[in-house]
Design a protein around this motif. Structure first.
Motif, PDB file in Angstrom:
ATOM      1  N   MET A  20       0.834  -1.214   0.000  1.00 19.60           N
ATOM      2  CA  MET A  20       0.000   0.000   0.000  1.00 19.60           C
ATOM      3  C   MET A  20       0.863   1.256   0.000  1.00 19.60           C
ATOM      4  SD  MET A  20      -3.116  -0.725  -0.439  1.00 19.60           S
ATOM      5  CE  MET A  20      -3.697   0.939  -0.223  1.00 19.60           C
ATOM      6  N   ALA A  21       1.940   1.234   0.768  1.00 20.76           N
ATOM      7  CA  ALA A  21       2.846   2.389   0.789  1.00 20.76           C
ATOM      8  C   ALA A  21       3.477   2.598  -0.582  1.00 20.76           C
ATOM      9  CB  ALA A  21       3.920   2.195   1.861  1.00 20.76           C
ATOM     10  N   ALA A  22       3.890   1.508  -1.231  1.00 21.44           N
ATOM     11  CA  ALA A  22       4.486   1.616  -2.563  1.00 21.44           C
ATOM     12  C   ALA A  22       3.462   2.096  -3.587  1.00 21.44           C
ATOM     13  CB  ALA A  22       5.075   0.268  -2.983  1.00 21.44           C
ATOM     14  N   ILE A  23       2.224   1.643  -3.474  1.00 23.47           N
ATOM     15  CA  ILE A  23       1.150   2.093  -4.367  1.00 23.47           C
ATOM     16  C   ILE A  23       0.898   3.587  -4.168  1.00 23.47           C
ATOM     17  CG2 ILE A  23      -1.329   1.900  -4.847  1.00 23.47           C
ATOM     18  CD1 ILE A  23      -0.980  -1.158  -4.147  1.00 23.47           C
ATOM     19  N   ASP A  24       0.868   4.044  -2.919  1.00 23.05           N
ATOM     20  CA  ASP A  24       0.668   5.470  -2.647  1.00 23.05           C
ATOM     21  C   ASP A  24       1.774   6.314  -3.284  1.00 23.05           C
ATOM     22  OD1 ASP A  24      -1.665   4.965  -1.236  1.00 23.05           O
ATOM     23  OD2 ASP A  24      -0.697   5.092   0.739  1.00 23.05           O
ATOM     24  N   ILE A  25       3.001   5.852  -3.180  1.00 23.61           N
ATOM     25  CA  ILE A  25       4.134   6.577  -3.792  1.00 23.61           C
ATOM     26  C   ILE A  25       3.984   6.588  -5.314  1.00 23.61           C
ATOM     27  CG2 ILE A  25       6.628   6.464  -4.218  1.00 23.61           C
ATOM     28  CD1 ILE A  25       6.854   5.392  -1.278  1.00 23.61           C
ATOM     29  N   PHE A  26       3.615   5.449  -5.895  1.00 24.85           N
ATOM     30  CA  PHE A  26       3.407   5.376  -7.337  1.00 24.85           C
ATOM     31  C   PHE A  26       2.272   6.304  -7.774  1.00 24.85           C
ATOM     32  CE2 PHE A  26       1.200   3.316 -10.963  1.00 24.85           C
ATOM     33  CZ  PHE A  26       2.182   3.520 -11.917  1.00 24.85           C
ATOM     34  N   ASN A  27       1.163   6.296  -7.020  1.00 20.83           N
ATOM     35  CA  ASN A  27       0.038   7.179  -7.346  1.00 20.83           C
ATOM     36  C   ASN A  27       0.466   8.643  -7.314  1.00 20.83           C
ATOM     37  OD1 ASN A  27      -1.681   5.016  -7.672  1.00 20.83           O
ATOM     38  ND2 ASN A  27      -2.614   5.209  -5.650  1.00 20.83           N
ATOM     39  N   GLU A  28       1.247   9.015  -6.341  1.00 18.12           N
ATOM     40  CA  GLU A  28       1.718  10.400  -6.242  1.00 18.12           C
ATOM     41  C   GLU A  28       2.618  10.744  -7.433  1.00 18.12           C
ATOM     42  OE1 GLU A  28       1.551  14.038  -5.323  1.00 18.12           O
ATOM     43  OE2 GLU A  28       0.388  12.554  -4.210  1.00 18.12           O
ATOM     44  N   ARG A  29       3.426   9.788  -7.848  1.00 14.74           N
ATOM     45  CA  ARG A  29       4.273   9.999  -9.026  1.00 14.74           C
ATOM     46  C   ARG A  29       3.425  10.192 -10.285  1.00 14.74           C
ATOM     47  NH1 ARG A  29       7.279   5.494 -11.728  1.00 14.74           N
ATOM     48  NH2 ARG A  29       7.762   6.518 -13.661  1.00 14.74           N
ATOM     49  N   LEU A  30       2.346   9.418 -10.414  1.00  9.94           N
ATOM     50  CA  LEU A  30       1.436   9.596 -11.544  1.00  9.94           C
ATOM     51  C   LEU A  30       0.835  10.997 -11.535  1.00  9.94           C
ATOM     52  CD1 LEU A  30      -0.553   6.214 -11.649  1.00  9.94           C
ATOM     53  CD2 LEU A  30       1.217   6.973 -13.248  1.00  9.94           C
ATOM     54  N   ARG A  31       0.394  11.437 -10.363  1.00 12.36           N
ATOM     55  CA  ARG A  31      -0.195  12.778 -10.251  1.00 12.36           C
ATOM     56  C   ARG A  31       0.829  13.850 -10.621  1.00 12.36           C
ATOM     57  NH1 ARG A  31      -2.369  10.216  -5.556  1.00 12.36           N
ATOM     58  NH2 ARG A  31      -4.627   9.981  -5.728  1.00 12.36           N
ATOM     59  N   ALA A  32       2.016  13.735 -10.062  1.00 14.99           N
ATOM     60  CA  ALA A  32       3.060  14.741 -10.304  1.00 14.99           C
ATOM     61  C   ALA A  32       3.458  14.799 -11.775  1.00 14.99           C
ATOM     62  CB  ALA A  32       4.284  14.446  -9.432  1.00 14.99           C
ATOM     63  N   GLY A  33       3.401  13.677 -12.467  1.00 11.42           N
ATOM     64  CA  GLY A  33       3.788  13.627 -13.867  1.00 11.42           C
ATOM     65  C   GLY A  33       2.654  13.922 -14.838  1.00 11.42           C
ATOM     66  N   GLY A  34       1.467  14.214 -14.301  1.00 12.92           N
ATOM     67  CA  GLY A  34       0.328  14.507 -15.156  1.00 12.92           C
ATOM     68  C   GLY A  34      -0.293  13.282 -15.807  1.00 12.92           C
ATOM     69  N   HIS A  35      -0.017  12.089 -15.267  1.00  9.96           N
ATOM     70  CA  HIS A  35      -0.530  10.848 -15.841  1.00  9.96           C
ATOM     71  C   HIS A  35      -1.787  10.341 -15.146  1.00  9.96           C
ATOM     72  CE1 HIS A  35       3.079  10.499 -18.254  1.00  9.96           C
ATOM     73  NE2 HIS A  35       3.809  10.668 -17.152  1.00  9.96           N
ATOM     74  N   TRP A  36      -2.083  10.868 -13.962  1.00 15.08           N
ATOM     75  CA  TRP A  36      -3.201  10.373 -13.156  1.00 15.08           C
ATOM     76  C   TRP A  36      -4.539  10.770 -13.760  1.00 15.08           C
ATOM     77  CZ3 TRP A  36      -3.946   7.411  -8.843  1.00 15.08           C
ATOM     78  CH2 TRP A  36      -5.180   7.516  -8.217  1.00 15.08           C
ATOM     79  N   VAL A  37      -5.444   9.808 -13.911  1.00 17.26           N
ATOM     80  CA  VAL A  37      -6.833  10.087 -14.254  1.00 17.26           C
ATOM     81  C   VAL A  37      -7.715   9.569 -13.126  1.00 17.26           C
ATOM     82  CG1 VAL A  37      -8.719   9.671 -15.885  1.00 17.26           C
ATOM     83  CG2 VAL A  37      -6.386  10.015 -16.739  1.00 17.26           C
ATOM     84  N   PHE A  38      -7.598   8.278 -12.817  1.00 16.80           N
ATOM     85  CA  PHE A  38      -8.414   7.666 -11.773  1.00 16.80           C
ATOM     86  C   PHE A  38      -7.817   6.307 -11.439  1.00 16.80           C
ATOM     87  CE2 PHE A  38     -12.079   5.155 -10.301  1.00 16.80           C
ATOM     88  CZ  PHE A  38     -12.564   5.997  -9.311  1.00 16.80           C
ATOM     89  N   ALA A  39      -8.068   5.827 -10.236  1.00 10.22           N
ATOM     90  CA  ALA A  39      -7.625   4.487  -9.847  1.00 10.22           C
ATOM     91  C   ALA A  39      -8.528   3.970  -8.738  1.00 10.22           C
ATOM     92  CB  ALA A  39      -6.173   4.511  -9.372  1.00 10.22           C
ATOM     93  N   GLY A  40      -8.535   2.665  -8.576  1.00 12.97           N
ATOM     94  CA  GLY A  40      -9.307   2.084  -7.496  1.00 12.97           C
ATOM     95  C   GLY A  40      -9.005   0.616  -7.313  1.00 12.97           C
TER      96      GLY A  40
END
Length: 107
Positions: A20-40
């Protein structure tokens, strides 16, 4: 272009605290890079309900659509300039969640 990154699990346990900690870090990286749309994350297959309303009456069935040892445990929807970028991100996502992933473009 948007891509669906499906997380494929073969066990019905949830992610560990380290995952979960690694997923949170990955999600933050997606957001910072402009790649995040949605996840669940998704409940296990036993929580599924299948509805078939192709005929004259809706048929509602408890349980998964397909009996399989692998199932969809979660997903990311990401924005990527091309498939190569999507695959690179998905590779990092697989490592973060410690599971296989499948990448498919939206039409």
């Amino acid at each position: 272009m948007q891509y669906l990154v499906s997380v494929i699990a073969d066990e019905t346990h949830t992610a560990t605290p380290d995952e979960m900690a690694a997923i949170d870090i990955f999600n933050e990286r997606l957001r910072a890079g402009g790649h995040w749309v949605f996840a669940g994350g998704l409940a296990g297959p036993g929580a599924a309900t299948v509805i078939d309303n192709r005929g004259g009456e809706a048929l509602v069935t408890d349980g998964p659509f397909v009996e399989s040892k692998e199932y969809l445990a979660g997903f990311w929807i990401i924005e990527a300039s091309d498939l190569d970028v999507a695959l690179e991100l998905a590779t990092d996502g697989s490592k973060a969640c410690n599971r296989k992933v499948e990448v498919r473009p939206f039409l």
